[in-house]
Design a protein around this motif. Structure first.
Motif, mmCIF file in Angstrom:
data_model
loop_
_atom_site.group_PDB
_atom_site.id
_atom_site.type_symbol
_atom_site.label_atom_id
_atom_site.label_comp_id
_atom_site.label_asym_id
_atom_site.label_seq_id
_atom_site.Cartn_x
_atom_site.Cartn_y
_atom_site.Cartn_z
ATOM 1 N N ALA A 24 0.840 -1.204 0.000
ATOM 2 C CA ALA A 24 0.000 0.000 0.000
ATOM 3 C C ALA A 24 0.877 1.257 0.000
ATOM 4 C CB ALA A 24 -0.907 -0.005 1.233
ATOM 5 N N TYR A 25 1.975 1.192 0.744
ATOM 6 C CA TYR A 25 2.883 2.342 0.839
ATOM 7 C C TYR A 25 3.564 2.615 -0.506
ATOM 8 C CZ TYR A 25 6.121 5.408 3.414
ATOM 9 O OH TYR A 25 6.829 6.479 3.887
ATOM 10 N N ARG B 299 0.965 4.103 -2.808
ATOM 11 C CA ARG B 299 0.763 5.502 -2.438
ATOM 12 C C ARG B 299 1.904 6.370 -2.996
ATOM 13 N NH1 ARG B 299 2.525 8.870 1.563
ATOM 14 N NH2 ARG B 299 0.974 10.276 2.479
ATOM 15 N N ASP B 300 3.138 5.864 -2.885
ATOM 16 C CA ASP B 300 4.289 6.610 -3.402
ATOM 17 C C ASP B 300 4.167 6.803 -4.921
ATOM 18 O OD1 ASP B 300 7.107 7.579 -2.552
ATOM 19 O OD2 ASP B 300 7.480 6.427 -4.383
ATOM 20 N N PHE C 156 1.390 6.946 -6.583
ATOM 21 C CA PHE C 156 0.310 7.924 -6.797
ATOM 22 C C PHE C 156 0.854 9.346 -6.643
ATOM 23 C CE2 PHE C 156 -3.514 5.050 -5.355
ATOM 24 C CZ PHE C 156 -3.342 4.280 -6.488
ATOM 25 N N TYR D 108 -7.907 -0.516 -4.227
ATOM 26 C CA TYR D 108 -7.488 0.891 -4.200
ATOM 27 C C TYR D 108 -8.153 1.728 -5.298
ATOM 28 C CZ TYR D 108 -4.482 -0.372 -0.469
ATOM 29 O OH TYR D 108 -4.043 -0.816 0.754
ATOM 30 N N ILE E 105 -7.474 9.714 -7.833
ATOM 31 C CA ILE E 105 -6.367 9.665 -6.866
ATOM 32 C C ILE E 105 -6.316 10.952 -6.060
ATOM 33 C CG2 ILE E 105 -3.845 9.680 -6.691
ATOM 34 C CD1 ILE E 105 -3.828 7.765 -9.096
ATOM 35 N N PHE F 94 -6.735 11.407 -1.980
ATOM 36 C CA PHE F 94 -5.766 12.034 -1.084
ATOM 37 C C PHE F 94 -6.410 13.154 -0.278
ATOM 38 C CE2 PHE F 94 -2.346 9.929 -3.416
ATOM 39 C CZ PHE F 94 -1.562 9.544 -2.345
ATOM 40 N N LEU G 190 -4.625 6.251 2.721
ATOM 41 C CA LEU G 190 -4.060 5.789 1.448
ATOM 42 C C LEU G 190 -2.549 5.621 1.555
ATOM 43 C CD1 LEU G 190 -5.726 7.553 -1.578
ATOM 44 C CD2 LEU G 190 -5.132 5.161 -1.393
#
Ligand SMILES: CC(C)(COP(=O)(O)OP(=O)(O)OC[C@H]1O[C@@H](n2cnc3c(N)ncnc32)[C@H](O)[C@@H]1OP(=O)(O)O)[C@@H](O)C(=O)NCCC(=O)NCCS
Length: 173
Positions: A106-107, A110-111, A113, A144, A163, A167, A173
């Motif tokens: 997930a991390y 997220r990065d 995104f 996601y 996205i 955020f 997220l």
């Protein structure tokens, strides 16, 4: 949530051969092709590392692609021109077997995104595209907000607008 990891560009200093996510193709890519493709600007790879800075916990690889209008579902097509749509592709995403389930995937997502949002300020970029390896990894992306394309259910997209909204609305997220 704070993870004690950071995400860095691929480097020879990393123990790339130690990485095992359980899928040979993704292990081999990291150890044998990621640095060369990064240098050639074919695919840029970013690696999650923990306190042992040389040991990759996970990685993703990105490049730019076009999504064709006819590939999109009717909902997504609305208000788009019938041209190929500039997009960013996550070609690979994997987490080491020993640390799966600890939200590193997930991390990394997220990065990617955040990276897409930054890129989209200078270069037009409408979607993030992924090619899921199988139904199991497809479920991860659907979780996601990715949407499967019409004739290829293992190819999924998420729009930059979605996205950005995520955020703004969610902190998980
Ligand atoms: C798929 C993968 C990247 C997920 O990474 P991970 O670090 O284990 O997953 P996370 O801990 O970040 O999971 C985040 C959330 O996604 C969920 N999730 C993880 N894998 C999932 C899957 N295959 N299907 C559905 N949901 C999944 C988790 O339950 C978690 O949900 P929660 O927030 O409700 O707890 C990892 O398992 C992996 O590398 N698998 C092998 C390679 C692969 O399939 N890559 C993806 C396609 S290229």
């Amino acid at each position: 949530m704070t993870l004690n990891i950071k995400i860095i560009p691929i480097s020879k200093k990393l123990e790339l051969k130690q990485f095992d996510c359980g899928i040979n193709e993704l292990n081999v890519y990291l150890s044998q092709y990621s640095i060369a493709n990064d240098k050639k600007n074919i695919g840029k790879t970013f690696v999650a590392v923990g306190e042992e800075h040389n040991f990759p916990l996970g990685y993703y690889t990105v490049s730019m692609v076009q999504v064709y209008f006819h590939e999109l579902t009717d909902d997504i097509k609305k208000s788009l021109p019938k041209y190929p749509i500039p997009s960013m592709r996550i070609g690979k995403l994997a987490v080491s077997k020993g640390v799966q389930g600890k939200r590193i995937g997930a991390y990394l997502l997220r990065d990617s995104f955040l990276r897409a949002i930054r890129i989209s300020e200078d270069v037009a970029l409408k979607f993030i595209v992924v090619d899921a390896l199988n139904e199991k990894s497809k479920e991860f992306y659907i979780r996601y907000g990715f949407i499967p394309l019409k004739d290829n259910p293992l190819k999924l997209v998420i729009s930059l607008d979605t996205i950005k909204m995520a955020f703004l609305s969610f902190h998980n997220l």
